[in-house]
Design a protein around this motif. Structure first.
Motif, short mmCIF file in Angstrom:
data_model
loop_
_atom_site.label_atom_id
_atom_site.label_comp_id
_atom_site.label_asym_id
_atom_site.label_seq_id
_atom_site.Cartn_x
_atom_site.Cartn_y
_atom_site.Cartn_z
N GLN A 101 52.97 45.90 53.92
CA GLN A 101 54.28 45.37 53.55
C GLN A 101 54.18 44.39 52.39
OE1 GLN A 101 57.31 46.01 54.37
NE2 GLN A 101 58.58 44.19 54.61
N ARG A 102 53.27 43.43 52.49
CA ARG A 102 53.12 42.42 51.44
C ARG A 102 52.61 43.05 50.15
NH1 ARG A 102 55.38 37.53 52.02
NH2 ARG A 102 53.68 36.53 50.87
N SER A 103 51.68 43.98 50.27
CA SER A 103 51.13 44.64 49.08
C SER A 103 52.22 45.41 48.34
CB SER A 103 49.98 45.58 49.47
OG SER A 103 48.91 44.87 50.04
N ALA A 104 53.07 46.10 49.09
CA ALA A 104 54.14 46.88 48.46
C ALA A 104 55.13 45.97 47.74
CB ALA A 104 54.87 47.71 49.52
N LEU A 105 55.48 44.85 48.37
CA LEU A 105 56.44 43.93 47.75
C LEU A 105 55.88 43.33 46.46
CD1 LEU A 105 57.76 42.05 50.93
CD2 LEU A 105 59.00 43.69 49.52
N PHE A 106 54.63 42.88 46.50
CA PHE A 106 54.04 42.29 45.30
C PHE A 106 53.73 43.35 44.24
CE2 PHE A 106 53.26 38.56 47.99
CZ PHE A 106 53.63 37.56 47.10
N ALA A 107 53.46 44.58 44.67
CA ALA A 107 53.21 45.65 43.70
C ALA A 107 54.47 45.96 42.89
CB ALA A 107 52.71 46.91 44.42
N ILE A 108 55.64 45.85 43.52
CA ILE A 108 56.89 46.07 42.79
C ILE A 108 57.04 45.04 41.68
CG2 ILE A 108 59.41 45.93 43.00
CD1 ILE A 108 59.13 47.19 45.78
N LEU A 109 56.73 43.78 41.99
CA LEU A 109 56.78 42.74 40.95
C LEU A 109 55.73 43.00 39.87
CD1 LEU A 109 57.05 39.50 43.17
CD2 LEU A 109 58.88 40.99 42.35
N ASN B 17 57.57 30.68 44.61
CA ASN B 17 56.64 29.88 43.81
C ASN B 17 55.34 30.63 43.55
OD1 ASN B 17 58.11 27.60 43.31
ND2 ASN B 17 57.25 26.38 44.96
N PHE B 18 54.92 30.68 42.30
CA PHE B 18 53.66 31.29 41.86
C PHE B 18 53.62 32.81 42.03
CE2 PHE B 18 52.46 26.94 43.24
CZ PHE B 18 52.07 26.44 41.99
N TYR B 19 54.76 33.43 42.35
CA TYR B 19 54.76 34.89 42.48
C TYR B 19 54.45 35.55 41.13
CZ TYR B 19 56.62 34.91 47.25
OH TYR B 19 56.78 34.77 48.60
N GLU B 20 54.82 34.87 40.05
CA GLU B 20 54.50 35.43 38.73
C GLU B 20 52.99 35.50 38.52
OE1 GLU B 20 55.06 31.07 38.52
OE2 GLU B 20 56.39 32.71 39.12
N LEU B 21 52.25 34.57 39.12
CA LEU B 21 50.80 34.60 38.99
C LEU B 21 50.21 35.80 39.71
CD1 LEU B 21 49.81 30.83 39.33
CD2 LEU B 21 50.37 32.16 37.30
N TYR B 22 50.73 36.08 40.91
CA TYR B 22 50.28 37.27 41.64
C TYR B 22 50.58 38.52 40.82
CZ TYR B 22 49.65 34.63 46.00
OH TYR B 22 49.23 33.76 46.95
N ALA B 23 51.77 38.59 40.25
CA ALA B 23 52.18 39.78 39.51
C ALA B 23 51.33 39.98 38.27
CB ALA B 23 53.66 39.69 39.14
N ILE B 24 51.14 38.91 37.50
CA ILE B 24 50.35 39.01 36.27
C ILE B 24 48.89 39.29 36.58
CG2 ILE B 24 49.54 37.71 34.25
CD1 ILE B 24 52.24 36.20 34.34
N ALA B 25 48.35 38.59 37.59
CA ALA B 25 46.95 38.80 37.96
C ALA B 25 46.72 40.24 38.42
CB ALA B 25 46.55 37.83 39.07
N ALA C 112 47.49 44.71 43.06
CA ALA C 112 48.35 43.95 43.98
C ALA C 112 47.80 44.00 45.40
CB ALA C 112 49.77 44.51 43.93
N ALA C 113 47.33 45.18 45.81
CA ALA C 113 46.78 45.32 47.16
C ALA C 113 45.50 44.51 47.31
CB ALA C 113 46.51 46.80 47.46
N THR C 114 44.67 44.50 46.27
CA THR C 114 43.41 43.75 46.32
C THR C 114 43.66 42.25 46.49
OG1 THR C 114 42.31 45.39 44.92
CG2 THR C 114 41.28 43.22 45.07
N LEU C 115 44.63 41.72 45.75
CA LEU C 115 44.94 40.30 45.88
C LEU C 115 45.45 39.96 47.28
CD1 LEU C 115 46.66 39.50 42.46
CD2 LEU C 115 44.35 38.90 43.21
N GLN C 116 46.23 40.85 47.87
CA GLN C 116 46.73 40.59 49.22
C GLN C 116 45.62 40.69 50.26
OE1 GLN C 116 49.78 39.30 49.78
NE2 GLN C 116 49.76 39.34 47.54
N VAL C 117 44.68 41.61 50.04
CA VAL C 117 43.53 41.70 50.95
C VAL C 117 42.68 40.45 50.83
CG1 VAL C 117 41.40 42.96 51.45
CG2 VAL C 117 43.48 44.22 50.98
N LEU C 118 42.48 39.97 49.59
CA LEU C 118 41.74 38.72 49.40
C LEU C 118 42.43 37.57 50.12
CD1 LEU C 118 40.75 38.87 45.62
CD2 LEU C 118 39.17 38.65 47.54
#
Length: 332
Positions: free
Chosen positions: A37-45, A244-252, A275-281
């Protein structure tokens, strides 16, 4: 899938193995379901961030657009009694207009994308806090049917404790559409050409300003969509810290997934894997009992490694190209 995508796939598998071996409950159906769920949401961004990065730009306002769109959704539904049929298109259209505003400032006034979107980062969160009186906004038991649609989960045959979140559907559609647009359409190739060399593309007759503006519109639109999905997921949020800082997740995620900050390079599967890798981390840090304060340190380190690796690959490619040219001259 290019070499960069294969590289991030290897990192993703390695992180999953470490988390599974040393972290308790990582492989439970509940944890994997939340992780999806979290990976999919951040992957969209991240897809939106990737489109802007392709042009050689950057969007630092993603988190604030997520906040404004997410907060505006329950604010209009609950506080002002709007119909969902009016709220959803209004919020999405407003998000797209924000991207249009960014695009016009960058292309017509020749302002730096960093400056434009940094101002947006402050502006849109300030608007969200002002219009709500800095009060939390949520559904409070109302519109459960609407949230149920957004949070639906589908069973997987043979796996009883795991269900696929509904957010995977829009992610799949958007990723497929983005891949087809970039690699199977003329305008997509034009966008990549614009990122590689904007002046050459302009002299070739490519409408570079329109394409760059389109990239910013798409980025803000996806941030608005993501904000709506995030607020449906968590139920309520405070405008001072939501997004907050969601842009960092998206850019990273975009950079880690193969997008070059110089522009002109992109890998849609790589962005999703990033995006999935960052969420797993992020999950692994919690499950391994490490301090949650390390989360941003890890993201910063990952982004730094991604940028450094991109620069090293560029230099290596340039050297090989120069050697090839020298060999060609020698034969002549």
């Amino acid at each position: 899938m290019n070499r960069k995508s294969l590289g991030i796939l290897g990192i993703f598998v390695a992180v999953c193995l470490v988390a599974a071996l040393f972290g308790e409950n990582f492989l439970t159906g509940y944890n994997l379901m939340n992780l999806t769920q979290r990976s999919a949401l951040f992957a969209i961004l991240s897809l939106g961030a990737g489109l802007v990065i392709v042009t050689g730009g950057i969007d630092l306002s993603i988190g604030s657009v997520v906040c404004l769109a997410g907060i505006a959704t329950p604010w209009l539904l609950v506080e002002h009694g709007w119909s969902p049929w009016a709220v959803v298109p209004t919020v999405l259209a407003g998000s797209a207009l924000i991207g249009l505003f960014h695009g016009l400032l960058v292309t017509r006034l020749r302002l730096q994308p960093f400056l434009v979107t940094l101002c947006g980062l402050l502006l849109y969160r300030g608007i969200a806090r002002w219009m709500t009186g800095d009060q939390s906004q949520g559904f409070q038991g109302e519109f459960d049917g609407l949230r149920a649609i957004a949070l639906a989960k589908f069973p997987v045959p043979g796996i009883e404790s795991y269900r696929v979140p509904a957010t995977v559907i829009p992610l799949t559609v958007l990723a497929t559409a983005m891949g087809v647009f970039l690699h199977r359409t003329v305008r997509g190739r034009w966008l990549l050409a614009t990122g590689r060399n904007a002046d050459a593309a302009r002299y070739s007759g490519i409408p570079t300003e329109r394409l760059v503006t389109l990239a910013y519109v798409a980025c803000s639109f996806l941030a608005g969509l993501g904000g709506m999905l995030f607020i449906f997921d968590i139920g309520s949020a405070q405008p001072s810290d939501f997004g907050n800082f969601y842009e960092l997740y998206a850019i990273a995620a975009a950079v880690l997934g193969g997008c070059s900050l110089r522009g002109g390079e992109v890998s849609v599967p790589g962005i999703v894997l990033g995006a999935a890798t960052l969420q797993v981390l992020r999950t692994a840090i919690i499950l391994l009992g490490l301090s949650s304060q390390l989360e941003f340190a890890v993201i910063g380190a990952v982004l730094l490694v991604g940028v450094a690796a991109d620069e090293l690959v560029r230099r290596l490619h340039a050297r090989r190209l120069e050697r090839t040219k020298e060999i060609g001259r020698a034969h002549v």
